[in-house]
Design a protein around this motif. Structure first.
Motif, PDB file in Angstrom:
ATOM      1  N   ASP A 280      23.378  33.033  41.562  1.00  0.00           N
ATOM      2  CA  ASP A 280      23.735  31.990  42.507  1.00  0.00           C
ATOM      3  C   ASP A 280      25.235  32.063  42.727  1.00  0.00           C
ATOM      4  OD1 ASP A 280      24.271  29.825  43.998  1.00  0.00           O
ATOM      5  OD2 ASP A 280      22.947  28.480  42.897  1.00  0.00           O
ATOM      6  N   LEU A 281      25.609  32.613  43.889  1.00  0.00           N
ATOM      7  CA  LEU A 281      27.025  32.863  44.132  1.00  0.00           C
ATOM      8  C   LEU A 281      27.783  31.577  44.416  1.00  0.00           C
ATOM      9  CD1 LEU A 281      26.802  36.094  46.253  1.00  0.00           C
ATOM     10  CD2 LEU A 281      27.253  35.859  43.832  1.00  0.00           C
ATOM     11  N   ARG A 282      27.058  30.529  44.729  1.00  0.00           N
ATOM     12  CA  ARG A 282      27.767  29.296  45.059  1.00  0.00           C
ATOM     13  C   ARG A 282      27.835  28.352  43.878  1.00  0.00           C
ATOM     14  NH1 ARG A 282      25.651  28.118  51.178  1.00  0.00           N
ATOM     15  NH2 ARG A 282      26.499  30.021  52.040  1.00  0.00           N
ATOM     16  N   ARG A 283      27.241  28.756  42.799  1.00  0.00           N
ATOM     17  CA  ARG A 283      27.270  27.874  41.654  1.00  0.00           C
ATOM     18  C   ARG A 283      28.703  27.761  41.153  1.00  0.00           C
ATOM     19  NH1 ARG A 283      24.686  29.907  36.414  1.00  0.00           N
ATOM     20  NH2 ARG A 283      23.289  30.793  37.941  1.00  0.00           N
ATOM     21  N   PRO A 284      29.224  26.554  41.137  1.00  0.00           N
ATOM     22  CA  PRO A 284      30.600  26.426  40.667  1.00  0.00           C
ATOM     23  C   PRO A 284      30.670  26.613  39.159  1.00  0.00           C
ATOM     24  CG  PRO A 284      29.689  24.266  41.179  1.00  0.00           C
ATOM     25  CD  PRO A 284      28.608  25.266  41.474  1.00  0.00           C
ATOM     26  N   SER A 285      31.697  27.277  38.726  1.00  0.00           N
ATOM     27  CA  SER A 285      31.866  27.456  37.302  1.00  0.00           C
ATOM     28  C   SER A 285      32.702  26.301  36.773  1.00  0.00           C
ATOM     29  CB  SER A 285      32.588  28.770  37.050  1.00  0.00           C
ATOM     30  OG  SER A 285      33.202  28.737  35.791  1.00  0.00           O
ATOM     31  N   PRO A 286      32.233  25.638  35.732  1.00  0.00           N
ATOM     32  CA  PRO A 286      32.978  24.480  35.231  1.00  0.00           C
ATOM     33  C   PRO A 286      34.405  24.832  34.818  1.00  0.00           C
ATOM     34  CG  PRO A 286      31.150  25.073  33.767  1.00  0.00           C
ATOM     35  CD  PRO A 286      31.015  25.896  34.998  1.00  0.00           C
ATOM     36  N   GLN A 287      34.563  26.064  34.315  1.00  0.00           N
ATOM     37  CA  GLN A 287      35.900  26.427  33.837  1.00  0.00           C
ATOM     38  C   GLN A 287      36.740  27.089  34.926  1.00  0.00           C
ATOM     39  OE1 GLN A 287      33.093  27.875  32.318  1.00  0.00           O
ATOM     40  NE2 GLN A 287      33.273  27.663  30.112  1.00  0.00           N
ATOM     41  N   PHE A 288      36.166  27.223  36.103  1.00  0.00           N
ATOM     42  CA  PHE A 288      36.854  28.024  37.119  1.00  0.00           C
ATOM     43  C   PHE A 288      38.089  27.309  37.651  1.00  0.00           C
ATOM     44  CE2 PHE A 288      36.976  29.216  41.765  1.00  0.00           C
ATOM     45  CZ  PHE A 288      37.740  30.339  41.528  1.00  0.00           C
ATOM     46  N   ASP A 289      39.173  27.999  37.591  1.00  0.00           N
ATOM     47  CA  ASP A 289      40.425  27.488  38.145  1.00  0.00           C
ATOM     48  C   ASP A 289      40.593  28.157  39.513  1.00  0.00           C
ATOM     49  OD1 ASP A 289      42.964  26.973  38.905  1.00  0.00           O
ATOM     50  OD2 ASP A 289      43.928  27.697  37.069  1.00  0.00           O
TER      51      ASP A 289
ATOM     52  N   ALA B  15      38.497  38.077  30.032  1.00  0.00           N
ATOM     53  CA  ALA B  15      37.430  37.154  30.441  1.00  0.00           C
ATOM     54  C   ALA B  15      37.951  35.734  30.627  1.00  0.00           C
ATOM     55  CB  ALA B  15      36.304  37.180  29.408  1.00  0.00           C
ATOM     56  N   SER B  16      38.971  35.391  29.869  1.00  0.00           N
ATOM     57  CA  SER B  16      39.481  34.018  29.963  1.00  0.00           C
ATOM     58  C   SER B  16      40.087  33.743  31.338  1.00  0.00           C
ATOM     59  CB  SER B  16      40.528  33.773  28.881  1.00  0.00           C
ATOM     60  OG  SER B  16      41.602  34.681  29.056  1.00  0.00           O
ATOM     61  N   LYS B  17      40.488  34.818  32.034  1.00  0.00           N
ATOM     62  CA  LYS B  17      41.062  34.640  33.379  1.00  0.00           C
ATOM     63  C   LYS B  17      40.054  34.091  34.374  1.00  0.00           C
ATOM     64  CE  LYS B  17      44.957  37.608  34.008  1.00  0.00           C
ATOM     65  NZ  LYS B  17      45.605  38.214  35.143  1.00  0.00           N
ATOM     66  N   VAL B  18      38.770  34.314  34.108  1.00  0.00           N
ATOM     67  CA  VAL B  18      37.753  33.867  35.058  1.00  0.00           C
ATOM     68  C   VAL B  18      36.825  32.825  34.433  1.00  0.00           C
ATOM     69  CG1 VAL B  18      37.778  35.950  36.463  1.00  0.00           C
ATOM     70  CG2 VAL B  18      36.287  35.845  34.475  1.00  0.00           C
ATOM     71  N   GLY B  19      37.218  32.312  33.291  1.00  0.00           N
ATOM     72  CA  GLY B  19      36.444  31.224  32.708  1.00  0.00           C
ATOM     73  C   GLY B  19      35.310  31.681  31.821  1.00  0.00           C
ATOM     74  N   GLY B  20      35.451  32.838  31.198  1.00  0.00           N
ATOM     75  CA  GLY B  20      34.459  33.218  30.203  1.00  0.00           C
ATOM     76  C   GLY B  20      33.855  34.578  30.468  1.00  0.00           C
ATOM     77  N   GLU B  21      33.236  35.120  29.431  1.00  0.00           N
ATOM     78  CA  GLU B  21      32.650  36.446  29.529  1.00  0.00           C
ATOM     79  C   GLU B  21      31.429  36.413  30.446  1.00  0.00           C
ATOM     80  OE1 GLU B  21      31.782  39.922  26.275  1.00  0.00           O
ATOM     81  OE2 GLU B  21      32.974  38.176  25.694  1.00  0.00           O
ATOM     82  N   GLY B  22      31.183  37.501  31.128  1.00  0.00           N
ATOM     83  CA  GLY B  22      30.027  37.582  32.009  1.00  0.00           C
ATOM     84  C   GLY B  22      30.295  37.030  33.389  1.00  0.00           C
ATOM     85  N   LYS B  23      31.502  36.568  33.636  1.00  0.00           N
ATOM     86  CA  LYS B  23      31.824  36.044  34.958  1.00  0.00           C
ATOM     87  C   LYS B  23      32.742  37.007  35.696  1.00  0.00           C
ATOM     88  CE  LYS B  23      31.152  31.131  34.322  1.00  0.00           C
ATOM     89  NZ  LYS B  23      30.660  30.996  32.943  1.00  0.00           N
ATOM     90  N   GLY B  24      32.855  36.789  37.000  1.00  0.00           N
ATOM     91  CA  GLY B  24      33.691  37.668  37.797  1.00  0.00           C
ATOM     92  C   GLY B  24      34.179  36.950  39.040  1.00  0.00           C
ATOM     93  N   ILE B  25      34.929  37.673  39.836  1.00  0.00           N
ATOM     94  CA  ILE B  25      35.446  37.093  41.076  1.00  0.00           C
ATOM     95  C   ILE B  25      34.870  37.855  42.254  1.00  0.00           C
ATOM     96  CG2 ILE B  25      37.515  36.655  42.458  1.00  0.00           C
ATOM     97  CD1 ILE B  25      39.087  36.293  39.960  1.00  0.00           C
ATOM     98  N   GLN B  26      34.374  37.110  43.205  1.00  0.00           N
ATOM     99  CA  GLN B  26      33.797  37.748  44.387  1.00  0.00           C
ATOM    100  C   GLN B  26      34.873  38.014  45.429  1.00  0.00           C
ATOM    101  OE1 GLN B  26      30.322  35.866  46.037  1.00  0.00           O
ATOM    102  NE2 GLN B  26      30.631  36.888  47.992  1.00  0.00           N
TER     103      GLN B  26
END
Ligand SMILES: [Zn+2]
Length: 462
Positions: A9-18, A306-317
């Motif tokens: 789900d590309l629109r799911r906001p990440s709670p840790q996302f800055d 990983a901390s740059k994007v709010g955790g492991e397994g996450k990325g930037i589109q």
């Protein structure tokens, strides 16, 4: 913009996302969860032994070992230290070509021979304890989460592994070149080799041989995989442009190629509105076509960043859009005000110099799609019904804008599917009836100057 790519789900906001971390150049960036995005999470029936395997299946030490070995590989290019054996490869199969889309493709058979030539300066014989070959998929992003971090930039996934030796084997110079045959059915659901503007997908066969005294010899060969969709019936699309009465019918080939042109057939109806004594009608003055390429990648973060994007397994589109072909037409169509329609056919083509890519959708979030955008500039004119040729421009002009999906695919050439003798693996779906897609059209005021200069003469200077 689809909500989901392969279950992400590309629109799911990440709670840790800055949000300040997002690439400022790409407005649609978000931070999707990549935990489901690995190559081996594709849900489809696979033949035994065809499943992908991530590098995470190696332990950390091995992964480190792999990256170290690459550096070592680079150093080994210096001719100072002769290798115990020379590795080479002969491919016997034709270039790897998937026929049909990922859900239906039966894959591509590859076969070849790994060649091992012992070095004569090596006292005549070499004992190899293992020869392993990996079918590797390397995904690369040009927008890494952390600048110039190689781990953020690329990911390697093992799709298959050959172990050529079950026990240590002695290779003697006197025996000369020895060949180890291999073959594999590459599953047809994986994405084809792609070299996009911001991301790429590459495949290679990577051989690692080890000697009993701890030396390692590597060999790598790129494997280009392409995908060809079969042509089906031409696609007919209908677009309406409320509040006008205009209806545009467009016929396009079901697939197009990056090389060569393709026909576009257009017919617009409803251009004449008749009243008791007079009529108004829209005259087509200019038609512009443009082929857009839309590329999306999801840049993953390495464990260190990983901390740059709010955790492991996450990325930037990231998204990159560009035009890969366009033209402007001011003639070439036939207008019939009595029938109230204008029609014409012309050819469009992708500009090869722009390094166009075929459509692709990969489980890591990389996606490339294409659109044909049409813009029709129409000018209104008025005429008495008795003398319809004596028209007077009213001064009103509009731009009709619409777009159509293009399926850009490799040419099948002489390539036929390895299982072509088998019954088809998919149901032939008949061409669906034309659909009205109102959300894909727009009508705007035309602001250009080029209609007013010689509009009376009905010829337009370029
Ligand atoms: Zn990194």
């Amino acid at each position: 913009m689809p909500n989901k790519i392969f279950g992400i789900d590309l629109r799911r906001p990440s709670p840790q996302f800055d949000s300040s971390l997002a690439d400022k150049n790409a407005s649609r960036d978000s931070v999707p969860d990549l935990r489901q995005a690995s190559m081996d999470h594709i849900k489809r029936p696979t033949l035994p032994g065809l499943g992908g395997k991530k590098h995470s299946s190696h332990d950390k030490k091995k992964d480190k070992d792999r990256s170290v070995s690459k550096d070592k590989h680079a150093k080994e290019r210096s001719p100072a230290v002769p290798k115990p054996v020379k590795l080479n490869m002969v491919m016997e199969s034709p270039p790897a070509l998937f026929i049909d889309p990922p859900q239906q493709s039966s894959g591509a058979l590859i076969s070849g021979r790994l060649q091992v030539l012992p070095n004569v300066v090596n006292m005549g014989e070499v004992v190899l304890t293992s020869i392993v070959m990996y079918l590797e998929c390397t995904t690369t992003t040009k927008r890494p989460v952390h600048d110039r971090c190689r781990e953020c930039m690329s990911n390697i996934t093992d799709l298959y592994e050959w172990k050529f030796l079950s026990k240590p084997k002695t290779f003697r110079s006197i025996d000369g070149l020895q060949e180890l045959p291999f073959s594999h059915l590459i599953p047809g659901h994986i994405p084809a080799t792609t070299h996009g503007h911001i991301g790429s997908i590459d495949y290679s066969l990577h051989v690692r041989a080890k000697t009993n005294d701890g030396k390692e010899i590597e060999y790598r060969r790129d494997l280009i995989i392409s995908r060809a969709l079969r042509p089906t019936n031409d696609k007919n699309s209908v677009r309406i442009f409320p509040p006008t009465n205009l209806t545009l019918n467009v016929t396009l080939p079901s697939i197009i190629h990056t090389i060569g042109d393709f026909p576009v057939q257009c017919r617009m109806t409803g251009i004449t509105t008749k009243r008791d004594d007079t009529q108004t009608r829209w005259k087509l003055r200019k038609l512009t076509w443009r082929i857009e390429e839309h590329e999306t990648v999801i840049s993953p973060a390495c464990p260190q960043h990983a901390s740059k994007v709010g955790g492991e397994g996450k990325g930037i589109q990231h998204q990159h859009d560009r035009d890969i072909g366009m033209d402007e037409l001011k003639q070439g169509w036939k207008t019939d005000f009595d029938d109230g329609q204008v029609e014409g056919e012309w050819t469009a083509a992708i500009d090869m110099s722009r390094n166009p890519q075929c459509d692709v959708e990969a489980p890591n979030g990389m996606k490339i799609t294409h659109n044909l955008v049409l813009e029709l500039v129409i000018a209104e004119e008025w005429a008495p019904n008795k003398k319809p040729s004596q028209a007077t421009p009213t001064g009103a002009a509009r731009v009709l804008r619409t777009q159509f999906n293009l399926n850009v695919t490799s040419r099948a050439g002489m390539g036929i599917s390895w299982d072509d003798e088998m019954p088809p693996m998919y149901e032939d779906v008949p061409a669906s009836p034309p659909q009205y897609q109102n959300d894909r059209t727009s009508v705007m005021e035309y602001q250009g100057d080029d209609l007013h200069d010689d509009i009376e003469g009905l010829t337009l200077s370029p």
